[in-house]
Every structure is written in structure tokens, then in C-alpha cells.
Design a protein around this motif. Structure first.
Motif, mmCIF file in Angstrom:
data_model
loop_
_atom_site.group_PDB
_atom_site.id
_atom_site.type_symbol
_atom_site.label_atom_id
_atom_site.label_comp_id
_atom_site.label_asym_id
_atom_site.label_seq_id
_atom_site.Cartn_x
_atom_site.Cartn_y
_atom_site.Cartn_z
ATOM 1 N N ALA A 206 -95.222 75.532 -90.141
ATOM 2 C CA ALA A 206 -95.454 76.895 -90.913
ATOM 3 C C ALA A 206 -96.922 77.330 -90.808
ATOM 4 C CB ALA A 206 -95.124 76.849 -92.286
ATOM 5 N N GLU A 207 -97.217 78.645 -90.936
ATOM 6 C CA GLU A 207 -98.711 78.791 -91.063
ATOM 7 C C GLU A 207 -99.238 78.472 -92.413
ATOM 8 O OE1 GLU A 207 -99.065 83.059 -90.833
ATOM 9 O OE2 GLU A 207 -98.378 83.071 -88.626
ATOM 10 N N ASN A 208 -100.454 78.191 -92.398
ATOM 11 C CA ASN A 208 -101.206 77.783 -93.561
ATOM 12 C C ASN A 208 -101.540 78.873 -94.338
ATOM 13 O OD1 ASN A 208 -102.520 76.168 -95.311
ATOM 14 N ND2 ASN A 208 -104.536 75.922 -94.508
ATOM 15 N N THR A 209 -100.301 79.165 -95.120
ATOM 16 C CA THR A 209 -100.585 80.610 -96.067
ATOM 17 C C THR A 209 -99.975 80.327 -97.386
ATOM 18 O OG1 THR A 209 -98.618 81.522 -95.086
ATOM 19 C CG2 THR A 209 -100.398 82.158 -94.024
ATOM 20 N N GLY A 240 -106.707 70.183 -92.744
ATOM 21 C CA GLY A 240 -105.850 71.010 -93.689
ATOM 22 C C GLY A 240 -104.588 71.697 -93.284
ATOM 23 N N GLU A 241 -104.240 71.315 -92.072
ATOM 24 C CA GLU A 241 -102.910 72.061 -91.566
ATOM 25 C C GLU A 241 -102.000 70.978 -91.431
ATOM 26 O OE1 GLU A 241 -102.279 75.441 -88.445
ATOM 27 O OE2 GLU A 241 -102.229 73.496 -87.448
ATOM 28 N N TYR A 242 -100.729 71.312 -91.991
ATOM 29 C CA TYR A 242 -99.686 70.131 -92.274
ATOM 30 C C TYR A 242 -98.303 70.798 -91.320
ATOM 31 C CZ TYR A 242 -102.804 67.636 -95.575
ATOM 32 O OH TYR A 242 -103.810 67.198 -95.672
ATOM 33 N N TRP A 262 -81.854 80.590 -88.524
ATOM 34 C CA TRP A 262 -81.878 81.929 -88.022
ATOM 35 C C TRP A 262 -82.963 82.798 -88.924
ATOM 36 C CZ3 TRP A 262 -81.694 84.191 -83.551
ATOM 37 C CH2 TRP A 262 -80.670 83.597 -82.731
ATOM 38 N N ALA A 263 -82.880 82.513 -90.276
ATOM 39 C CA ALA A 263 -83.751 82.849 -91.348
ATOM 40 C C ALA A 263 -85.245 82.235 -91.155
ATOM 41 C CB ALA A 263 -83.219 82.489 -92.759
ATOM 42 N N LEU A 264 -85.580 81.199 -90.893
ATOM 43 C CA LEU A 264 -86.835 80.638 -90.474
ATOM 44 C C LEU A 264 -87.288 81.316 -89.538
ATOM 45 C CD1 LEU A 264 -86.323 76.890 -91.508
ATOM 46 C CD2 LEU A 264 -87.002 78.895 -92.873
ATOM 47 N N ILE A 269 -91.293 81.249 -88.558
ATOM 48 C CA ILE A 269 -91.492 79.413 -88.709
ATOM 49 C C ILE A 269 -90.852 78.925 -87.720
ATOM 50 C CG2 ILE A 269 -91.036 77.831 -90.498
ATOM 51 C CD1 ILE A 269 -91.039 79.954 -92.725
ATOM 52 N N SER A 270 -91.659 78.005 -87.158
ATOM 53 C CA SER A 270 -91.234 77.332 -85.863
ATOM 54 C C SER A 270 -90.413 75.929 -86.355
ATOM 55 C CB SER A 270 -92.362 76.919 -85.175
ATOM 56 O OG SER A 270 -92.043 76.007 -84.173
#
Length: 287
Positions: A206-209, A240-242, A262-264, A269-270
Motif C-alpha cells: 500500500a502507499e505510505n498514506t 519508512g515504507e512497509y 477486487w476492492a483492493l 492497493i497491490s
């Protein structure tokens, strides 16, 4: 004849576990596979990924020390392999030496970092002055001290003592009496849905948001899908990215799990499928 790789050399907990696993699998007993030892987990998994071997048997997590990070990281880097089975093996750590000796005479202790971590209290209380040296496996540690007549010891399984003609100085030295490791068998194709309970392992990026993890967990929660494990690992792209390793109850092609995937995807979101396979139920004495 199938070729199955494991973390060697002979005498490691992985070798001990793979023999027990094969004995529990009728389809492998019909034609016993060729077992091939590898010196590291990445070499083992990449050999399977590159079709040098048919299957790989690797430790994934321990009930005391948690995740085996190198296994998780390497599974995330491979592209053509899937977890097809899991196997839970009770672990008894032993202190080995080339001859009987008092604990206070031991100057060095060799073992794999996971084994050292599982025996931290014992080492602090009984061998506070001994130097701790990490090896690629418990079997390598046993082999190393077997040919050197020094006041050195190794932490490893009883099988290593038998193979390398070592003395059992102490048995069951792990901090947690009920200690077990979860191993997984990795192959080139997705396992079929079993007649019992299944488990699906995913790598979620996921993006770091703000709220990214909350949105991921929410998709499972609102469909009442149980997450039996979630672990974070550094993405290795920037500090800091996980990424998140997730175990979900159910088979990957079950409608509710497909809805989540499908929702992800719609939320950008990969998700990488690591495997969908029969769930192992540990013996009560293990946990």
C-alpha cells in the motif's frame, strides 16, 4: 523423482522437520523424493523459482521468535512459486559440545540467530560470558564445533548430536517450553482447495498514506473474514515504507475473498498471492 530442497546441512531442524512432513504425506511416501540441502534460504527459494528443484521446504515463523524475515522477504521477491502446504514442528533446543564440560568452561556458543534468540534467557543466566556467534544453520554450528577441540558449544537438535558425534550438555534449553516452528512447502503451482479448512497468504503493498492499513483491514472486516496473521516488513525501497504479509482464513477463489481482492485493486492497493493451502492444526502440546 521429485527434488525437494531444505535448509541444510544434515542435522538442521529443517531436515528433521522435512522427514516428518514427508512421512505425513501419502503422495510423497509412494515415491520418496530426493532431498537437497541448501546453505541459505534465499538460494533455496530462488532455486525453486528457477526450476532447479521441484519444491522448497522453508521455516516461516516461530512461536517464540516470530517471523523468519529472510523467508518472507524472499517470497516477496520471487515470481513463479506458491505456498502449497504448511507443517508445524515442535522444537527442542539442545546445548552440544564435543565432550562433557561444565557450563562455566564454555567460551563460545554457535548457532543460527533464531535458535540463539529462542534460548536468550538460558544464555544470559548460565553462559553470560560466552561469546555468541551466528551461523547459517544449527547444523552448520554443530559441524563447526565437531572438528575443533576447544571449549566451544553449539545450540541445535538432538539429531545433530547423533550425526556429528557430539555430547548433549543440556536438553530443552529454549526459553518457552512449548516451542514450535511453522514450515511451508513451496512449489510451482497453486494447491487445489482441500476438503477441510484452507488458508490464503497474501503480500499487500500500500502507499505510505494515512489510513492505508485501516482501509486494507476494513475490506476483510466488513466481510467477516478472519485474518490469522499480519506482519509488516520493510519494502526495501525507501526508509519508512512497509509491505504487509497477511494470512486469511479461506481459499483464494472463495467469493468473499475474491470480493476483497477486487476492492483492493479498485483502491490501487497491490496484492500478490503467495499461496492458498490446507491449514495445519498444531498439536495441543505445541501451543
Amino acid at each position: 523423482m521429485k527434488k525437494i530442497g531444505y535448509l541444510g546441512p544434515k542435522g538442521s531442524f529443517s531436515e528433521e522437520a522435512i522427514h516428518l512432513f514427508i512421512a505425513s504425506q501419502p503422495e510423497l511416501n509412494d515415491s520418496l523424493p530426493e532431498l537437497i540441502a541448501f546453505s541459505t534460504i534465499p538460494r533455496l527459494l530462488f532455486a525453486c523459482n528457477d526450476n532447479e528443484i521441484d519444491l522448497a521446504f522453508v521455516p516461516l515463523e516461530n512461536s517464540t521468535e516470530g517471523q523468519v524475515g529472510v523467508t518472507m522477504d524472499t517470497l516477496g521477491q520471487t515470481e513463479h512459486i506458491f505456498i502449497t502446504n504448511e507443517f508445524i514442528h515442535s522444537i527442542d533446543q539442545c546445548l552440544l559440545a564435543h565432550e562433557p564440560m561444565p557450563l562455566e568452561q564454555i567460551e563460545r556458543v554457535y548457532s543460527h540467530e533464531q535458535a540463539i534468540g529462542q534460548c536468550r534467557d538460558f544464555l544470559e543466566n548460565h553462559l553470560p560470558n560466552a561469546q555468541q556467534i551466528t551461523c547459517l544453520s544449527t547444523a552448520e554450528a554443530a559441524h563447526r564445533i565437531s572438528s575443533i577441540r576447544e571449549n566451544w558449544a553449539a545450540i541445535g537438535p538432538r539429531r545433530a548430536a547423533q550425526l556429528y558425534n557430539l555430547h548433549l550438555v543440556r536438553e530443552c534449553i529454549q526459553d518457552a517450553t512449548l516451542n514450535a516452528t511453522r514450515f511451508v512447502l513451496v512449489g510451482h503451482s497453486l494447491a487445489e482447495m482441500s476438503g477441510g479448512e484452507d488458508k490464503t497468504s497474501l503480500l499487500v503493498i500500500a502507499e505510505n498514506t494515512p489510513g492505508a492499513l485501516y482501509r486494507i483491514l476494513g475490506e476483510f472486516a466488513k466481510r467477516h473474514i478472519n485474518l490469522s496473521r499480519i506482519e509488516s516488513r520493510p519494502s526495501k525501497r525507501k526508509l519508512g515504507e512497509y509491505v504487509f504479509f497477511v494470512d486469511v482464513d479461506g481459499y483464494v477463489f472463495a467469493p468473499l475473498i475474491q470480493d476483497v481482492l477486487w476492492a483492493l485493486k479498485e483502491e490501487h492497493i497491490s496484492v500478490k498471492l503467495l499461496g492458498s493451502y490446507p491449514k495445519a492444526h498444531p498439536h495441543e502440546r505445541v501451543f
